[in-house]
Design an enzyme around this catalytic site. Structure first.
Site, PDB file in Angstrom:
ATOM      1  N   LEU A  52      49.181  51.600  55.265  1.00 26.58           N
ATOM      2  CA  LEU A  52      48.712  52.833  55.592  1.00 26.58           C
ATOM      3  C   LEU A  52      47.727  52.851  56.894  1.00 26.58           C
ATOM      4  O   LEU A  52      47.558  54.089  57.316  1.00 26.58           O
ATOM      5  CB  LEU A  52      46.923  52.723  54.430  1.00 26.58           C
ATOM      6  N   ASN A  53      48.120  52.024  57.756  1.00 31.13           N
ATOM      7  CA  ASN A  53      47.994  51.913  59.463  1.00 31.13           C
ATOM      8  C   ASN A  53      49.123  53.608  60.031  1.00 31.13           C
ATOM      9  O   ASN A  53      48.627  53.759  61.098  1.00 31.13           O
ATOM     10  CB  ASN A  53      48.436  51.090  59.997  1.00 31.13           C
ATOM     11  N   ARG A  54      50.277  53.573  58.852  1.00 31.94           N
ATOM     12  CA  ARG A  54      50.594  54.471  60.443  1.00 31.94           C
ATOM     13  C   ARG A  54      51.884  55.921  58.654  1.00 31.94           C
ATOM     14  O   ARG A  54      51.702  56.840  58.881  1.00 31.94           O
ATOM     15  CB  ARG A  54      52.001  54.410  60.313  1.00 31.94           C
ATOM     16  N   LYS A  67      56.254  56.360  46.454  1.00 32.10           N
ATOM     17  CA  LYS A  67      55.913  57.035  48.085  1.00 32.10           C
ATOM     18  C   LYS A  67      56.507  58.495  48.173  1.00 32.10           C
ATOM     19  O   LYS A  67      55.254  59.143  48.970  1.00 32.10           O
ATOM     20  CB  LYS A  67      56.656  56.498  48.863  1.00 32.10           C
ATOM     21  N   ALA A 116      71.616  50.135  52.578  1.00 31.98           N
ATOM     22  CA  ALA A 116      70.741  51.452  51.772  1.00 31.98           C
ATOM     23  C   ALA A 116      71.874  52.023  52.830  1.00 31.98           C
ATOM     24  O   ALA A 116      72.227  53.343  52.552  1.00 31.98           O
ATOM     25  CB  ALA A 116      69.665  52.019  51.614  1.00 31.98           C
ATOM     26  N   CYS A 168      71.182  21.605  57.432  1.00 33.04           N
ATOM     27  CA  CYS A 168      70.889  20.445  58.146  1.00 33.04           C
ATOM     28  C   CYS A 168      69.620  19.996  59.409  1.00 33.04           C
ATOM     29  O   CYS A 168      68.674  19.297  59.051  1.00 33.04           O
ATOM     30  CB  CYS A 168      71.373  19.556  58.748  1.00 33.04           C
ATOM     31  N   CYS A 425      87.804  51.620  62.198  1.00 34.43           N
ATOM     32  CA  CYS A 425      86.761  51.402  61.378  1.00 34.43           C
ATOM     33  C   CYS A 425      87.288  51.955  59.588  1.00 34.43           C
ATOM     34  O   CYS A 425      88.032  53.044  59.589  1.00 34.43           O
ATOM     35  CB  CYS A 425      85.871  52.733  61.973  1.00 34.43           C
ATOM     36  N   CYS A 428      85.479  55.199  58.520  1.00 35.63           N
ATOM     37  CA  CYS A 428      85.428  56.044  57.911  1.00 35.63           C
ATOM     38  C   CYS A 428      87.117  56.690  58.720  1.00 35.63           C
ATOM     39  O   CYS A 428      87.541  57.595  59.200  1.00 35.63           O
ATOM     40  CB  CYS A 428      84.928  57.197  59.372  1.00 35.63           C
TER      41      CYS A 428
END
Lengths: 621, 334
Positions: A52-54, A67, A116, A168, A425, A428
């Protein structure tokens, strides 16, 4: 005039937004104000208090709701005549296939995780729809434009690996607070409250890796034992006895500071039985009130940590009994955070590591991404500016923009020309990959897990050798075929219906992502357990090494936190917490590793799994 | 502290409430508890509600300032709504309600812990004392004369009042900052804290800096804005009341100014002036989002005493995508 041409391009556009979080709320608002008429928005998340702050389209009363849906309704209040279609769903769901993507003129990402992002990148490539990608963390952010054939795709560059730590270090030789956190949440918490069948390396190894007594039932409560006794016994076992056993392994401590075993009798000479914890407003249980603590910013003493530990442990058994056996650590689970904080602090104290407050511990344990509204607003504005360029088809005018905290050559927003596609790549371009693997001992199952899913990021793969289909994922498979695939998974590569040997070319395809790649197999007998823990090595995809890749005068750009890639400038990094830790974790990555990857609710993921293939590639830029 | 004091009950001033900690969690991780506490004690005034100031208001209300006071007498018009998301378009009759009053309600909704109110009247009618109530004053959508007068009032108060102006003209935006004598502490590389002092000129003094004394590569937008400002002022135009038809007058003015300032006219390209004229008072929402975001961040820095503030102009231009800081002040002789 310019603004009229712009208006026309915007009016006819159909856009897809992925993500309705920090960036998403700002983006949806700015798109609507800018005159976009047809916006589709996908988000699988529901609203939480820390949003809620942003995420200004959401209110407290919306907590727990979708949302995407709430964002849509909120924007329609000030722009009622536009079309917004919301999907409370995962973008990786099959309904969002290439056909679905093809209906859009541009896709805008405001995502919080690499998985995603990679998935959307592939769908955009397959459907030939331009993608504007973004990310923020704290005051830093970036926006990039990915257009098939014109600019690099999201995966043309290697992304950072998750923070991982050698087992470890976690079980025996922690040197930083984060090691204690990992121990507390991945081992202790999992052991006590998680799936009992999961392998768990909690017990400290003594000589020759011999586990302490193999007395697994130490974590079982006997019938005549009450909760208080049980909790104290667990405490003494993990913080006292296990450390004592570890100390017998002198070799380990020759060049290290020896840890101090901590027993309850040393910390709390007189244990009082306490009242029950109290219920928080939202129904979650907390151990803090009954032990007289409340300020999450405060660093507790060892006695206070001990109290919280005992109380939290007891509360789990008394009030959340049903969940035990299925719990995994969740940063929004107050009691879990308290337990992990206390356990990590007690362990830290044992090893002479400075203690931390609950607030700090929560941030580390939950991989919480720093986030402020202003950066998201700025980034959302930049996304819309790039999206409009894409729609107007203004050639060669796309920019990738970095938002920085400290000015670089007077700039706080720094545009850079996008890079060309990386010719090697595998996503693509159609470059084949090379896999070194022991075809005589490796099962198909391992190949599917370690390479196809983890490295190539495919969700519904199909594997072919020549014209023989050897594996496929799908809900609608016939029973006997599915059974056949299951059998194949257990087979060693060279025993498959079409044997995989040196020189075989495997074709791996993801039908949803419409991504296909060929993998050349090279048989190899031996692998270095430390350096090549997967027992196989994938290569053939090198990131572009580009001389003018840097945007500032300095030489060594770095990939940071999440998706935020910024050329290295001392100013940029001066205030960047944890950066050194991240790069150091590379060096430490030997042997078995514990994956610290954990999604946050917002904006950016922390570190991603390694989409690249070998460690050296990661350094490149 | 403002209204949130009652809400937070009897907690010690040094601690944030559980509610605040939960709500502000992600940003406290960015700027820390102390900064958050200082922020919650700051009082901000905004005059002139535009797309950019609406963005700004949203940002600082979310961040959790103490109070926000709005001032804008305008009634709702189509133009006033074009880049403003604070006013619902659900067919309600706005009646005689001012823009300030209407925006107030939405902003309160964003964060119940911040006190949001509005003041009727015109910015120029208030005397200096009025400004004592605020730690920062933001002026949007105003003539250069108004900006100068308000800036002077803010400078002549016993306790300094930070002063900002913000203008978005379609494809670009400008922020001006006057923090007077501003001191803040800063962590150095080795972890110690040093004190930084900065001295800002008033808007009048900044504009008066001879152009040839400015640093070499000042953005062309700075000059273009000064020409437009001068044009609006001497032709009695309101803010943003320009069109492409003013081009020939503007080019004369450019010639005049460049001659007197000994600046080559090529520093203010015709194309750029055309662009600014065509923009008039129109705003482009993505630019508002960027400028409002940057201004929000600057005010948060100044109110929390954390972070290097901009001195003293900031420009964002969507044409080249750059967000640039310009220091327009007479360098202090060393």
């Amino acid at each position: 005039m310019d603004s009229d041409i712009r208006r026309m391009a915007i009016k006819d556009a159909k856009v897809l937004m992925v993500g309705a979080g920090g960036i998403g709320c700002e983006l949806l608002k700015t798109l609507a104000l800018s005159g976009f008429q047809d916006i589709h928005i996908i988000d699988m998340d529901t609203i939480e208090v820390s949003n809620l702050n942003r995420q200004f389209l959401f209110r407290k009363s919306h907590m727990g709701l979708s949302k995407a849906k709430v964002a849509r309704d909120a924007v329609l209040k000030f722009r009622p005549h536009i079309n917004i279609t919301s999907y409370h769903a995962n973008v990786k769901d099959a309904e969002f296939n290439v056909e679905f993507f093809k209906q859009f003129n541009v896709v805008l990402n405001g995502l919080d995780n690499l998985d995603a992002r990679r998935h959307v990148n592939r769908l955009c490539l397959a459907s030939n729809v331009p993608l504007v990608e973004s990310g923020t963390t704290g005051f830093l952010g970036q926006v990039t434009v990915h257009i098939k054939g014109k600019t690099e795709c999201y995966e043309c560059q290697t992304k950072p690996t998750p923070k991982t730590y050698p087992v470890c270090t976690i079980t025996s030789t922690p040197s930083k607070f984060v090691h204690c956190i990992v121990w507390a949440k991945e081992l202790l918490f999992a052991k006590l409250f998680g799936d009992k069948n999961q392998a768990n390396d909690l017990n400290v190894h003594s000589k020759d890796g011999d586990s302490t007594n193999h007395k697994e039932d130490v974590f079982e409560r006997s019938s005549e034992e009450n909760f208080d006794e049980y909790c104290c016994r667990i405490y003494d076992h993990v913080f006292g006895y296990n450390i004592e056993v570890a100390l017998t392994n002198e070799e380990t401590w020759r060049r290290r500071k020896k840890p101090t075993p901590i027993f309850i009798r040393d910390v709390l000479p007189k244990i009082k039985t306490k009242k029950n914890g109290i219920l928080f407003e939202n129904g979650s249980v907390s151990a803090l009130p009954s032990v007289g603590l409340k300020n999450p910013q405060e660093i507790w003493s060892i006695a206070e940590n001990t109290n919280v530990f005992l109380e939290a442990l007891k509360l789990f058994f008394e009030q959340r009994k049903k969940e035990i056996g299925n719990l995994t650590f969740d940063k929004d689970d107050q009691l879990a955070v308290e337990f992990v904080t206390a356990a990590a602090n007690i362990r830290a104290s044992s090893f002479g590591i400075p203690l931390h407050s609950l607030f700090e511990a929560k941030g580390i344990a939950g991989n919480i991404v720093h986030a402020v509204a202003t950066t998201n607003a700025i980034i959302a504005g930049l996304i819309v500016i790039e999206a409009i360029k894409v729609l107007q088809d203004v050639n060669n005018n796309y920019r990738m923009t970095y938002c920085v905290e400290h000015p670089i050559r007077k700039m706080l927003l720094m545009p850079v020309e996008p890079f060309e596609p990386n010719k090697s790549c595998y996503v693509c371009s159609e470059t084949p990959l090379l896999l070194e693997i022991n075809t005589r001992s490796t099962k198909l199952k391992d190949f599917v897990e370690k390479i196809v899913k983890n490295k190539l990021g495919m969700t519904s793969p199909l594997i072919m050798i020549g014209s023989t289909l050897i594996y496929e994922v799908g809900d609608d498979l016939e029973e006997d075929i599915a059974a056949n695939y299951t059998r194949n998974l257990e087979k060693v590569l060279f025993e498959l219906p079409a044997p995989v040997t040196h020189g075989t070319i495997l074709n791996v395809e993801d039908l949803l992502q419409e991504l296909s790649c060929n993998i050349n197999i090279k048989h190899r007998e031996e692998f270095d357990e430390e350096k090549e823990p997967d027992g196989m090595v994938l290569s053939g995809w090198t990131s572009q090494v580009d001389k003018d890749r840097t945007t500032s005068s300095s030489t060594e750009p770095q990939i940071k936190d999440n998706n935020v890639i910024i050329s290295k400038s001392e100013e940029v990094f001066r205030n960047k917490r944890k950066l050194s830790e991240i790069s150091k974790s590379d060096e430490a990555a030997t042997g078995k590793e514990i994956d610290l990857n954990d999604d946050d609710d917002d904006d950016l993921v922390l570190l991603d799994e390694d989409p690249g293939h070998s460690n050296k590639m990661r350094k490149l830029r | 502290m403002g209204s949130d004091e009652c809400e937070s009950g009897g907690h010690k001033a040094e601690e944030l409430t559980a509610q605040e900690t939960a709500l502000y969690d992600r940003q406290i991780r960015v700027w820390g508890v102390d900064a958050q506490r200082r922020l919650s004690k700051s009082h901000i005034m905004v005059s002139g509600i535009t797309g950019a100031t609406a963005e700004f208001c949203k940002n600082i209300v979310l961040a959790g300032i103490g109070s926000l006071t709005l001032m804008d007498q305008q009634l709702v018009t189509e133009e006033a709504l074009q880049a403003n998301f604070l006013i619902p378009l659900d067919g309600t009759d706005y009646g005689e309600k001012s823009l300030a009053e209407l925006c107030c309600n939405s902003l309160r909704d964003f964060n119940p812990m911040v006190q949001v109110s509005f003041v009727s009247g015109n910015l120029l009618q208030f005397d200096g004392e009025f400004f004592d109530k605020f730690d920062a004053v933001i002026v949007g959508h105003s003539s250069s004369t108004t900006k100068k007068i308000i800036n002077e009032k803010c400078r002549n108060r016993p306790k300094p009042v930070a002063f900002y102006t913000v203008d978005c003209r379609d494809s670009f935006g400008e922020i001006f900052v006057d923090l007077q004598n501003y001191t803040y502490s800063k962590k150095t590389k080795d972890g110690s804290t040093t004190k930084c002092c900065m001295t800002y000129p008033s808007i009048e003094d900044a504009i008066a800096v001879p152009w040839k004394e400015l640093p070499k590569r000042v953005t062309k937008l700075y000059f273009a804005m000064r020409v437009i400002e001068k044009f609006e002022h001497s032709n009695g135009r309101k803010y943003g009341e320009t069109g492409v038809s003013d081009l020939s007058d503007i080019l004369n003015l450019r010639k005049e100014l460049c001659a007197s300032q000994a600046l080559n006219e090529s520093h203010i390209p015709v194309k750029l002036l055309e662009r600014v004229l065509a923009a008039g008072g129109k705003e482009h929402p993505p630019v508002c989002s960027i400028i409002g975001g940057t201004l929000g961040q600057e005010v948060i820095k100044a109110m929390s005493g954390k972070g290097d503030p901009i001195k003293n102009y900031y420009y964002f231009d969507s044409y080249d995508g750059k967000g640039v800081i310009e220091d327009i002040s007479i360098p202090i002789a060393t």
